[in-house]
Design a protein around this motif. Structure first.
Motif, PDB file in Angstrom:
ATOM      1  N   ILE A  64       0.825  -1.212   0.000  1.00 40.49           N
ATOM      2  CA  ILE A  64       0.000   0.000   0.000  1.00 40.49           C
ATOM      3  C   ILE A  64       0.861   1.265   0.000  1.00 40.49           C
ATOM      4  O   ILE A  64       0.349   2.361  -0.197  1.00 40.49           O
ATOM      5  CB  ILE A  64      -0.949  -0.012   1.221  1.00 40.49           C
ATOM      6  CG1 ILE A  64      -2.010   1.084   1.158  1.00 40.49           C
ATOM      7  CG2 ILE A  64      -0.165   0.066   2.520  1.00 40.49           C
ATOM      8  CD1 ILE A  64      -2.997   0.928   0.026  1.00 40.49           C
ATOM      9  N   ASP A  65       2.178   1.125   0.202  1.00 46.04           N
ATOM     10  CA  ASP A  65       2.981   2.345   0.346  1.00 46.04           C
ATOM     11  C   ASP A  65       3.070   3.154  -0.947  1.00 46.04           C
ATOM     12  O   ASP A  65       3.344   4.355  -0.902  1.00 46.04           O
ATOM     13  CB  ASP A  65       4.375   2.043   0.907  1.00 46.04           C
ATOM     14  CG  ASP A  65       5.177   1.073   0.056  1.00 46.04           C
ATOM     15  OD1 ASP A  65       4.567   0.270  -0.675  1.00 46.04           O
ATOM     16  OD2 ASP A  65       6.420   1.115   0.136  1.00 46.04           O
ATOM     17  N   ASP A  66       2.808   2.537  -2.086  1.00 45.45           N
ATOM     18  CA  ASP A  66       2.769   3.323  -3.331  1.00 45.45           C
ATOM     19  C   ASP A  66       1.645   4.363  -3.287  1.00 45.45           C
ATOM     20  O   ASP A  66       1.792   5.469  -3.824  1.00 45.45           O
ATOM     21  CB  ASP A  66       2.555   2.421  -4.552  1.00 45.45           C
ATOM     22  CG  ASP A  66       3.750   1.525  -4.812  1.00 45.45           C
ATOM     23  OD1 ASP A  66       3.801   0.433  -4.216  1.00 45.45           O
ATOM     24  OD2 ASP A  66       4.635   1.929  -5.585  1.00 45.45           O
ATOM     25  N   VAL A 169      11.439   5.706  -9.001  1.00 43.65           N
ATOM     26  CA  VAL A 169      10.898   4.372  -9.252  1.00 43.65           C
ATOM     27  C   VAL A 169      10.676   3.663  -7.915  1.00 43.65           C
ATOM     28  O   VAL A 169      11.616   3.452  -7.153  1.00 43.65           O
ATOM     29  CB  VAL A 169      11.845   3.527 -10.128  1.00 43.65           C
ATOM     30  CG1 VAL A 169      11.278   2.113 -10.307  1.00 43.65           C
ATOM     31  CG2 VAL A 169      12.050   4.187 -11.480  1.00 43.65           C
ATOM     32  N   THR A 170       9.425   3.307  -7.644  1.00 46.15           N
ATOM     33  CA  THR A 170       9.105   2.610  -6.391  1.00 46.15           C
ATOM     34  C   THR A 170       8.569   1.211  -6.653  1.00 46.15           C
ATOM     35  O   THR A 170       7.920   0.612  -5.797  1.00 46.15           O
ATOM     36  CB  THR A 170       8.079   3.410  -5.558  1.00 46.15           C
ATOM     37  OG1 THR A 170       6.839   3.451  -6.272  1.00 46.15           O
ATOM     38  CG2 THR A 170       8.580   4.815  -5.271  1.00 46.15           C
ATOM     39  N   GLY A 171       8.832   0.705  -7.843  1.00 47.16           N
ATOM     40  CA  GLY A 171       8.445  -0.670  -8.168  1.00 47.16           C
ATOM     41  C   GLY A 171       9.648  -1.372  -8.772  1.00 47.16           C
ATOM     42  O   GLY A 171      10.769  -1.255  -8.285  1.00 47.16           O
ATOM     43  N   TRP A 298       8.531   2.893   2.699  1.00 49.43           N
ATOM     44  CA  TRP A 298       9.629   2.846   1.724  1.00 49.43           C
ATOM     45  C   TRP A 298       9.419   3.813   0.554  1.00 49.43           C
ATOM     46  O   TRP A 298      10.310   4.585   0.191  1.00 49.43           O
ATOM     47  CB  TRP A 298       9.748   1.435   1.152  1.00 49.43           C
ATOM     48  CG  TRP A 298      10.116   0.370   2.113  1.00 49.43           C
ATOM     49  CD1 TRP A 298      11.338   0.173   2.696  1.00 49.43           C
ATOM     50  CD2 TRP A 298       9.264  -0.683   2.593  1.00 49.43           C
ATOM     51  NE1 TRP A 298      11.294  -0.947   3.504  1.00 49.43           N
ATOM     52  CE2 TRP A 298      10.052  -1.486   3.450  1.00 49.43           C
ATOM     53  CE3 TRP A 298       7.928  -1.027   2.371  1.00 49.43           C
ATOM     54  CZ2 TRP A 298       9.538  -2.609   4.097  1.00 49.43           C
ATOM     55  CZ3 TRP A 298       7.417  -2.140   3.004  1.00 49.43           C
ATOM     56  CH2 TRP A 298       8.210  -2.923   3.855  1.00 49.43           C
ATOM     57  N   ASP A 299       8.238   3.715  -0.058  1.00 46.42           N
ATOM     58  CA  ASP A 299       8.026   4.477  -1.295  1.00 46.42           C
ATOM     59  C   ASP A 299       7.847   5.972  -1.023  1.00 46.42           C
ATOM     60  O   ASP A 299       8.251   6.810  -1.842  1.00 46.42           O
ATOM     61  CB  ASP A 299       6.812   3.928  -2.053  1.00 46.42           C
ATOM     62  CG  ASP A 299       7.058   2.512  -2.554  1.00 46.42           C
ATOM     63  OD1 ASP A 299       8.204   2.028  -2.417  1.00 46.42           O
ATOM     64  OD2 ASP A 299       6.111   1.894  -3.067  1.00 46.42           O
ATOM     65  N   GLN A 300       7.264   6.302   0.143  1.00 47.81           N
ATOM     66  CA  GLN A 300       7.150   7.725   0.500  1.00 47.81           C
ATOM     67  C   GLN A 300       8.536   8.348   0.625  1.00 47.81           C
ATOM     68  O   GLN A 300       8.749   9.506   0.252  1.00 47.81           O
ATOM     69  CB  GLN A 300       6.402   7.878   1.838  1.00 47.81           C
ATOM     70  CG  GLN A 300       4.927   7.517   1.789  1.00 47.81           C
ATOM     71  CD  GLN A 300       4.664   6.076   2.174  1.00 47.81           C
ATOM     72  OE1 GLN A 300       5.417   5.172   1.803  1.00 47.81           O
ATOM     73  NE2 GLN A 300       3.578   5.832   2.890  1.00 47.81           N
TER      74      GLN A 300
HETATM   75 CA   LIG Z   1       6.078  -0.053  -4.542  1.00 53.75          CA
END
Ligand SMILES: [Ca+2]
Length: 365
Positions: A64-66, A169-171, A298-300
């Motif tokens: 959910i962090d995205d 890039v968060t993936g 993480w992604d934030q």
């Molecule tokens: Ca992600």
């Protein structure tokens, strides 16, 4: 007990940083290794980053962090700290994820942000909060206007000033590989690597673990497919800044989000988080809850760093490079020195999560 000294230290550092910036002497902080930080960002990119958000938002079994990162991105844009050039999925198997991205962009008053997806045909998927947002929130998505990622990247990069575009890039890094391997087209006579070298300022990547991964292969890198992360990182012609598993993980003290419960049900960030906690993927079943509880960020952090830089919240190790194996394991080697760095905790993790990230996740225009 360590929070108060940490806070005092933070505000002292922040005051000093603001003074330096006001005097025109603002410099990115050198890493503890003593090497210079890699992103000698251009004036324009440093002032107001023009940012492309590349995300695995809404993948089957995804995190959910995205969604939290998308909220942070819009909040920073609301504060005129960045401009959002595009939001791009690194998958094409969930049409609803694209609609959900559009719904969040629409909620924040930015329905016209270009949307992209992993090269190939969009298909219908069935996943969690993305489906819920797509069904319950207004969006302005024209599937014919959304573009495969490589085409969208090339179109946008070709129009931008040199070294002005920031990518976060968060993936996985599949879109980066496809872009780097792309050929000249109607948008630009340059091939992908030349285009990136000319137009991109810095790439920010949530992935890996530092100084090295454990027996478990590193976040995002091992999901990318054989050699994908390695190929993207080894051939990227501009600086890269990494935040690894340890910078953002709840197990390392980075967690926030419970105050989202206070927001109206009409807020898609709250709605998405609540739905995800009520219906977590298998790997997150122990976190099942009817209300939102704190969760990793993480992604934030990737987005926050892409817009605001690393200091004073983090230091960077910048001497050396990130060696990534084809199976997704990684380790930081001290030489040769490349234009790469990784974040190291500076500010207390709980304070950063609750006082820096969470207010951004709750912000709206
Ligand atoms: Ca992600």
């Amino acid at each position: 007990m360590s929070v108060l000294p940490g806070l005092t230290n933070f505000f002292l550092r922040l005051s000093l940083w603001i003074l330096l910036c006001c005097s025109g002497a603002c410099q990115q902080q050198a890493g503890p290794s003593g090497g210079s930080a890699p992103s000698e960002r251009t004036e324009k990119a440093r002032e107001t980053p023009q940012l492309i958000f590349d995300t695995d938002f809404g993948t089957s079994g995804g995190d959910i962090d995205d969604l939290g990162a998308l909220a942070v991105l819009h909040a920073l844009a609301n504060q005129q700290e960045c401009t959002i050039l595009a939001t791009v999925l690194d998958h094409n198997h969930n049409r609803e994820a694209l609609a959900a991205l559009s719904a969040v962009n629409t909620f924040y008053g930015r329905a016209d942000i270009p949307l992209g997806y992993l090269d190939g045909q969009l298909t219908d998927g069935d996943y969690n909060f993305a489906d819920y947002l797509a069904e319950n929130f207004a969006h302005r998505l024209d599937f014919d206007a959304a573009l495969p990622a490589t085409k969208l990247y090339r179109k946008l990069l070709a129009r931008q000033p040199d070294h002005s575009v920031t990518i976060a890039v968060t993936g996985k890094l599949r879109n980066m590989v496809h872009l780097l391997l792309s050929e000249a087209d109607a948008y630009s006579p340059m091939n992908g690597r030349e285009l990136v070298a000319q137009k991109v300022d810095t790439l920010f990547v949530m992935g890996g673990r530092y100084p090295q991964s454990t027996d478990r292969a590193a976040s995002n890198f091992h999901h990318a497919g054989d050699c994908v992360a390695r190929q993207a990182i080894d051939s990227f012609p501009r600086p890269i800044v990494f935040n690894g598993f340890e910078v953002g993980s709840q197990s390392f003290g980075y967690a926030t989000g419970h105050r989202l419960n206070q927001l109206a049900d009409t807020n898609p960030i709250k709605a998405g988080y609540r739905y995800w906690f009520q219906n977590p993927p298998d790997w997150a079943q122990p976190s099942r809850s009817d209300t939102i509880t704190d969760w990793s960020i993480w992604d934030q952090i990737a987005i926050h760093t892409a817009v605001r830089g690393s200091a004073p919240w983090f230091t960077t190790v910048s001497e050396g490079y990130n060696q990534v194996q084809c199976d997704g394991h990684n380790r930081w080697l001290p030489s040769p020195d490349k234009d790469q760095s990784y974040l190291v905790k500076e500010m207390d993790a709980a304070t950063f999560s609750n006082q820096v990230i969470e207010p951004l996740m709750m912000n709206r225009k």
